[in-house]
Design a protein around this motif. Sequence first.
Motif, PDB file in Angstrom:
ATOM      1  N   LEU A  18      68.805  13.024  27.158  1.00 30.38           N
ATOM      2  CA  LEU A  18      68.041  13.235  28.390  1.00 30.38           C
ATOM      3  C   LEU A  18      67.089  12.072  28.636  1.00 30.38           C
ATOM      4  O   LEU A  18      66.927  11.629  29.784  1.00 30.38           O
ATOM      5  N   LYS A  19      66.465  11.561  27.580  1.00 27.39           N
ATOM      6  CA  LYS A  19      65.592  10.392  27.720  1.00 27.39           C
ATOM      7  C   LYS A  19      66.367   9.194  28.268  1.00 27.39           C
ATOM      8  O   LYS A  19      65.889   8.494  29.176  1.00 27.39           O
ATOM      9  N   GLU A  20      67.545   8.967  27.721  1.00 25.95           N
ATOM     10  CA  GLU A  20      68.362   7.834  28.160  1.00 25.95           C
ATOM     11  C   GLU A  20      68.783   7.985  29.617  1.00 25.95           C
ATOM     12  O   GLU A  20      68.742   7.020  30.396  1.00 25.95           O
ATOM     13  N   THR A  21      69.173   9.201  29.986  1.00 24.60           N
ATOM     14  CA  THR A  21      69.636   9.455  31.353  1.00 24.60           C
ATOM     15  C   THR A  21      68.515   9.256  32.369  1.00 24.60           C
ATOM     16  O   THR A  21      68.693   8.587  33.404  1.00 24.60           O
ATOM     17  N   ILE A  22      67.344   9.819  32.078  1.00 27.38           N
ATOM     18  CA  ILE A  22      66.203   9.671  32.991  1.00 27.38           C
ATOM     19  C   ILE A  22      65.757   8.215  33.063  1.00 27.38           C
ATOM     20  O   ILE A  22      65.445   7.695  34.147  1.00 27.38           O
ATOM     21  N   SER A  23      65.744   7.534  31.924  1.00 28.55           N
ATOM     22  CA  SER A  23      65.315   6.133  31.890  1.00 28.55           C
ATOM     23  C   SER A  23      66.254   5.249  32.705  1.00 28.55           C
ATOM     24  O   SER A  23      65.825   4.291  33.359  1.00 28.55           O
ATOM     25  N   TYR A  24      67.538   5.563  32.687  1.00 27.19           N
ATOM     26  CA  TYR A  24      68.519   4.784  33.439  1.00 27.19           C
ATOM     27  C   TYR A  24      68.438   5.078  34.937  1.00 27.19           C
ATOM     28  O   TYR A  24      68.566   4.167  35.761  1.00 27.19           O
ATOM     29  N   ARG A  25      68.189   6.320  35.297  1.00 30.75           N
ATOM     30  CA  ARG A  25      68.263   6.720  36.704  1.00 30.75           C
ATOM     31  C   ARG A  25      66.925   6.682  37.445  1.00 30.75           C
ATOM     32  O   ARG A  25      66.894   6.479  38.653  1.00 30.75           O
ATOM     33  N   GLN A  26      65.808   6.902  36.694  1.00 27.59           N
ATOM     34  CA  GLN A  26      64.548   7.071  37.416  1.00 27.59           C
ATOM     35  C   GLN A  26      63.377   6.296  36.837  1.00 27.59           C
ATOM     36  O   GLN A  26      62.822   5.417  37.486  1.00 27.59           O
ATOM     37  N   LEU A  27      62.997   6.633  35.599  1.00 25.11           N
ATOM     38  CA  LEU A  27      61.736   6.158  35.044  1.00 25.11           C
ATOM     39  C   LEU A  27      61.887   5.947  33.548  1.00 25.11           C
ATOM     40  O   LEU A  27      62.496   6.768  32.862  1.00 25.11           O
ATOM     41  N   MET A  28      61.347   4.843  33.032  1.00 26.28           N
ATOM     42  CA  MET A  28      61.456   4.573  31.605  1.00 26.28           C
ATOM     43  C   MET A  28      60.633   5.585  30.807  1.00 26.28           C
ATOM     44  O   MET A  28      59.408   5.604  30.884  1.00 26.28           O
ATOM     45  N   VAL A  29      61.330   6.431  30.039  1.00 24.74           N
ATOM     46  CA  VAL A  29      60.662   7.474  29.257  1.00 24.74           C
ATOM     47  C   VAL A  29      61.139   7.476  27.800  1.00 24.74           C
ATOM     48  O   VAL A  29      60.997   8.478  27.095  1.00 24.74           O
ATOM     49  N   MET A  30      61.673   6.362  27.324  1.00 25.02           N
ATOM     50  CA  MET A  30      62.239   6.321  25.980  1.00 25.02           C
ATOM     51  C   MET A  30      61.199   6.577  24.897  1.00 25.02           C
ATOM     52  O   MET A  30      61.547   7.007  23.793  1.00 25.02           O
ATOM     53  N   ASP A  31      59.925   6.315  25.191  1.00 26.64           N
ATOM     54  CA  ASP A  31      58.858   6.564  24.209  1.00 26.64           C
ATOM     55  C   ASP A  31      58.212   7.936  24.381  1.00 26.64           C
ATOM     56  O   ASP A  31      57.278   8.270  23.648  1.00 26.64           O
ATOM     57  N   GLU A  32      58.691   8.709  25.344  1.00 25.07           N
ATOM     58  CA  GLU A  32      58.036   9.977  25.668  1.00 25.07           C
ATOM     59  C   GLU A  32      58.825  11.174  25.128  1.00 25.07           C
ATOM     60  O   GLU A  32      59.163  12.111  25.856  1.00 25.07           O
ATOM     61  N   THR A  33      59.104  11.157  23.835  1.00 26.88           N
ATOM     62  CA  THR A  33      59.913  12.216  23.219  1.00 26.88           C
ATOM     63  C   THR A  33      59.284  13.590  23.405  1.00 26.88           C
ATOM     64  O   THR A  33      59.972  14.562  23.738  1.00 26.88           O
ATOM     65  N   TYR A  34      57.983  13.694  23.188  1.00 28.02           N
ATOM     66  CA  TYR A  34      57.296  14.985  23.265  1.00 28.02           C
ATOM     67  C   TYR A  34      57.422  15.585  24.667  1.00 28.02           C
ATOM     68  O   TYR A  34      57.763  16.762  24.831  1.00 28.02           O
ATOM     69  N   VAL A  35      57.171  14.772  25.685  1.00 33.02           N
ATOM     70  CA  VAL A  35      57.196  15.257  27.069  1.00 33.02           C
ATOM     71  C   VAL A  35      58.614  15.617  27.495  1.00 33.02           C
ATOM     72  O   VAL A  35      58.847  16.677  28.084  1.00 33.02           O
ATOM     73  N   ILE A  36      59.584  14.756  27.182  1.00 34.07           N
ATOM     74  CA  ILE A  36      60.961  14.999  27.612  1.00 34.07           C
ATOM     75  C   ILE A  36      61.550  16.202  26.878  1.00 34.07           C
ATOM     76  O   ILE A  36      62.387  16.927  27.426  1.00 34.07           O
ATOM     77  N   ASN A  37      61.097  16.442  25.663  1.00 28.43           N
ATOM     78  CA  ASN A  37      61.537  17.652  24.964  1.00 28.43           C
ATOM     79  C   ASN A  37      61.063  18.891  25.714  1.00 28.43           C
ATOM     80  O   ASN A  37      61.793  19.892  25.813  1.00 28.43           O
TER      81      ASN A  37
END
Length: 394
Positions: free
Chosen positions: A181-200
């Motif tokens: 999910l982090k990879e998908t959101i980072s590719y399509r919208q917003l870089m969130v690769m460091d936001e494990t807690y939030v994306i979980n």
Amino acid sequence: MNKFILDNGAYLAKSGFSTDEYPKMTPNYITKSKNARETYIGNELEDCKDFSGLFYQLPFQKGILVNWEIERQIWNQIFKRSNVDCPQTQLIVTEPIFNFTYTQECLEELVFEEYGFDSLLRINAPNLAAFKYLKTNAKDFCLVVDSGYSFTHIAPFYKGNIILEGIRRINLGGKHLTNYLKETISYRQLMVMDETYVINQVKEELCYISTDFESDMKIAKFKGKENTIARDYVLPDYAGLCKGYAKSQEESTGIPLDSEQIIRLNNERFTVPELLLHPSDIGIKEMGIAEAIVDSVESCPSNIRNELYENVLLVGGNAKFKGLKERVFKDVRCLVSNKYKLNITCDEENSLSYAWYGGKMLAEDKEFDDLVVTKKVYDEFGHSACKKKFDLNN
């Protein structure tokens, strides 16, 4: 004698005395803030004010406990918060199926030599889940599907005993879904690769298992109100908003209000957890849950297959996904003959702690004392006593 149950999950540890009504949940990791000035052990994470860019130190890697220094710190906190008097307490602790001998011996040394517990029962979580299911429903057979943080185990049981030839492991769990999910959101919208807690949290609040994948994909292509799948998630700013939240379907327009920063999830809501059913979608060469269930049952003697199909139990953190029970039923039903009666059971509300409740029931069972290794026996015979008592092959 007190009895303490520790369902030592790779992401969450569920713990409590057999007399407790509910287990305590403890994050089974140490976290550091972005600036590395603050370190949070287990439940100390509750004191964190900024969950952005947290760095994780986990005792588990790929489902195997490898860092005992980290685990020791978390266990210290768990036992301290519960006021565990180790010499006056019998400990039930879970481990993965087919755990490494070295890991088992490290656990036994820690339990007996450092903490000094009165006795130990080292057991796997599916076994505890099966014990609860079989006792509650007065059954002899069940098939436990335990889908957790690092992997998914499928294990058949007969009268509480695991059927070794039927065990299957899928190397895919909640961690992989969050990362995807982090990879998908980072590719399509917003870089969130460091936001494990939030994306979980995003995953847990918005993702679900589709019971009709093709239909949901068609709906996800619509624009405006016709698309009933797309939802907005408001990200925390750690100033006025410390925890993100999902907007309702009516409020989700894709347009942020005022100073909001949003993530818009559309087909990601169901394509990400779809990996549990079809890991090959992203190149993971593993069976999906439905295939693994069938493969497990078909490896067992033919005269017990009907009983196993009739008593499939879904547990673990991923069993909380809405729609998983219905989808597993649908997919397995397509794969097996109609001569078999199929029944899928899932307690979505308590799936995460189902094994802990099984341990609570086992602790009060009249045969419990015959299952443990006491400190006195361990001091005399060492690891061989535990190996003889706990190993699946014995």
